[in-house]
Write an enzyme that holds these catalytic residues in place. Structure first.
Site, PDB file in Angstrom:
ATOM      1  N   CYS A  48      32.510 -13.553-112.828  1.00 47.83           N
ATOM      2  CA  CYS A  48      32.580 -14.195-111.518  1.00 47.83           C
ATOM      3  C   CYS A  48      33.979 -14.746-111.245  1.00 47.83           C
ATOM      4  CB  CYS A  48      31.519 -15.279-111.381  1.00 47.83           C
ATOM      5  SG  CYS A  48      31.632 -16.529-112.647  1.00 47.83           S
ATOM      6  N   ASN A  49      34.757 -14.955-112.313  1.00 51.35           N
ATOM      7  CA  ASN A  49      36.106 -15.499-112.129  1.00 51.35           C
ATOM      8  C   ASN A  49      37.208 -14.460-112.065  1.00 51.35           C
ATOM      9  OD1 ASN A  49      35.618 -18.250-111.889  1.00 51.35           O
ATOM     10  ND2 ASN A  49      35.337 -18.463-114.095  1.00 51.35           N
TER      11      ASN A  49
END
Lengths: 383, 383
Positions: A48-49
């Protein structure tokens, strides 16, 4: 090796979303990348990062993959350029090692990323999209992440109040052989974080919420919600009592607590995470009762931040050494097929002749280093 | 290698004098220096601008030679310390090469120093005070000085007005097949310098001096002094007429010169080095007469200074390469005795094993350089 990276460091979440890959897409994109004759291997990492594409190939590879990415994700090249970080050769290797060890993460030293890199790498490996260089690089990166984890205190030095509190609670519960924590204000920001940490450590939680506006965002059979007005009733049941409300008055006062607890000597820990205070300080005068307030945890957080920065330097040294070793392995492996030719030349002309040729192509510093190494080899063998 | 240097760069002449060496002293001091067991060789260079002691030995050598020098020259150590420049290892090597090539001289690129270094070195060699390191170093330095001389315009780009004027005069004399120069104001500063330069190029000189206060400092049979008032009489005899007086009025005027010269067409060059002008500009209207003034030479001097700075960069590149080659020769020579041992190991264990050991002691950049060199060797042989 090269890397195109889109990460939390330079790219807002709405752009990162455009470049997130499902497993299916990861595999599909990797196969697309290596279909180009100038590219020998590709690994996609997607969390997600960050989305990161590592690839091995000729100098033209960066342009090719940038184009492939833009087409695959249907985003115009000149629109994404400002978000991409591009790394080459040693820089790409260093970046991979930093990422894998959690040194490029939002929470410095977190180790979730190691599992994510591992998953991404094995997906590409099974997808038959890696090559020798990428294999050596990723294995080196995963090993160095383990080294950083074991040889530094980076991943086990908490700095968040939630984790520090949970750790303190668990230690206390162990010392009194208890298991139950009463959290007054469990639906608040700090209450929720502490509860989440405690659940991961298998505590039983009693939670109160003063207002009905807040919904409990944690849904777990180990949390039992009680009415705020019944909080004194449940005091005896809990070994640790945490209060973290935003209320302007005390949630626990001396008279009420002492009425319930003073005849017995069951030890209890009161933790006051509220500003202003929730817990009447006089309670600590009751036998076997201890109070800790938020200052204690803030001090611990500061100290741990200091430790973490020191450990970061240590981690960088470990990574530098690991990157260098990995580069050596790659160079060595690439040179290996030519070894026979050199051996043959040594046989024909003698090593002195080869050394003389080396002298011509190395500068004095390089020659000095080589000679020192030979002398080291002679000394080693003499031992 | 080390060097203790006392030179015009940091030391006033009265201090330099304390450290000047006669040939006898040079030899005596060299023998004294190498009498210490930690010192393996010594060369002393002594000129009016510098005294330099080059020596080869253990790390303690600098202290030892400093002490020997102070005792030999009977000057207290702490009194001379501020004048000494001390160079070690590569720094000493670079300094020797700079000095020998004239890059450390007052007049950049002068080549007298090469002869002085050569004399100093051979004196030490015959004095049996040099060792292998010093031999390689001095031979390298002398070769590089020759390279700088042939491959740059550093030593043949004059910047002094005296030399530039003399060069112009000689060119002109050659073109008109003449040999005689009349110098009005020969005892002045510029007149003397120009005369000195012309004498070295075998010109015949007629010289005038206006005042009897000045003595002619040049004593040479090729200079004939005449009375200033007879200057017009000698005009016909000279092909070049130089005027460099400090007088406020013309030394040659149009009417007088044209009366003597206008009926003939012998070409003559008038050079006016005086400020204010000595020579009436109208003279240039007379047939076959040309005038050059000091502006011309000042412009040439500026231009040559610019060339010289550019050539200096070129010289530095040459020297860097030469220093590096010389260092390599020294390292190689020192390693040579151990070559047998390495060859034996290669025979026993194979070159692959040795390369693997090298990989352990080199860093990735060094390994890469070595591998590139091996690959170069393979390619070379394939040609």
């Amino acid at each position: 090796m090269y890397c195109i990276s889109i990460s939390h460091k330079t790219t807002p979440v709405n752009i990162r979303e455009l470049f997130s890959f499902s497993e299916q897409e990861q595999m599909e994109f990797e196969r697309l990348v290596i279909s180009d004759k100038d590219i020998f291997g590709c690994v996609v990492i997607s969390t997600c990062n960050r989305s990161e594409i590592y690839f091995s190939g000729e100098k033209t590879a960066i342009d090719i993959v940038e184009k492939q990415l833009s087409e695959f994700k249907k985003v115009r090249k000149n629109e994404i350029r400002k978000y991409l970080n591009i790394y080459s050769n040693e820089g790409a290797m260093k970046h991979l090692f930093q990422v894998t060890s959690g040194l490029d993460s939002m929470v410095l030293g977190e180790d979730e990323i190691l599992r994510q890199v591992k998953d991404g790498y094995y997906l590409a490996l099974n997808n038959k999209c890696t090559n020798h260089e990428l294999n050596i690089a990723f294995q080196g990166a995963m090993n160095s992440a383990k080294l950083v984890k074991t040889d530094t205190r980076l991943s086990n030095t908490p700095v968040s109040i939630g984790t520090l509190t949970a750790n303190k609670v668990v230690d206390y519960l162990e010392s009194v052989q208890g298991k139950t924590v009463l959290i007054v204000g469990i639906t608040g920001q700090i209450g929720t974080i502490v509860a989440k940490n405690l659940l991961s450590k298998n505590c039983n939680i009693l939670g109160t919420s003063r207002s009905h506006r807040h919904e409990l965002i944690l849904n777990d059979s180990n949390i039992k919600m009680i009415d705020y007005k019944d909080r004194y009733q449940y005091l005896e049941m809990a070994e640790v009592i945490i209060s973290a409300t935003t209320s302007p008055h005390y949630t626990f006062t001396y008279n009420e607590v002492s009425n319930i607890l003073k005849s017995r000597s069951c030890p209890k820990l009161f933790i006051d995470l509220a500003v202003p205070c929730d817990i009447d300080k006089d309670i600590s005068e009751i036998n076997s009762i201890q109070i800790i307030d938020i200052d204690y945890f803030e001090k611990a957080s500061k100290e741990n931040n200091r430790i973490k920065l020191k450990e970061l330097d240590k981690a960088q040294l470990i990574l530098n050494k690991c990157v260098d070793d990995t580069l050596k392995n790659i160079y060595f492996q690439e040179f290996y097929p030519a070894l026979d030719q050199i051996e043959q030349k040594i046989e024909e002309k003698g090593f002195g002749h080869i050394l003389f040729q080396l002298k011509e192509s190395l500068n004095s510093e390089q020659l000095m280093t080589l000679i020192n190494s030979f002398e080291e080899i002679i000394r080693e063998e003499d031992k």
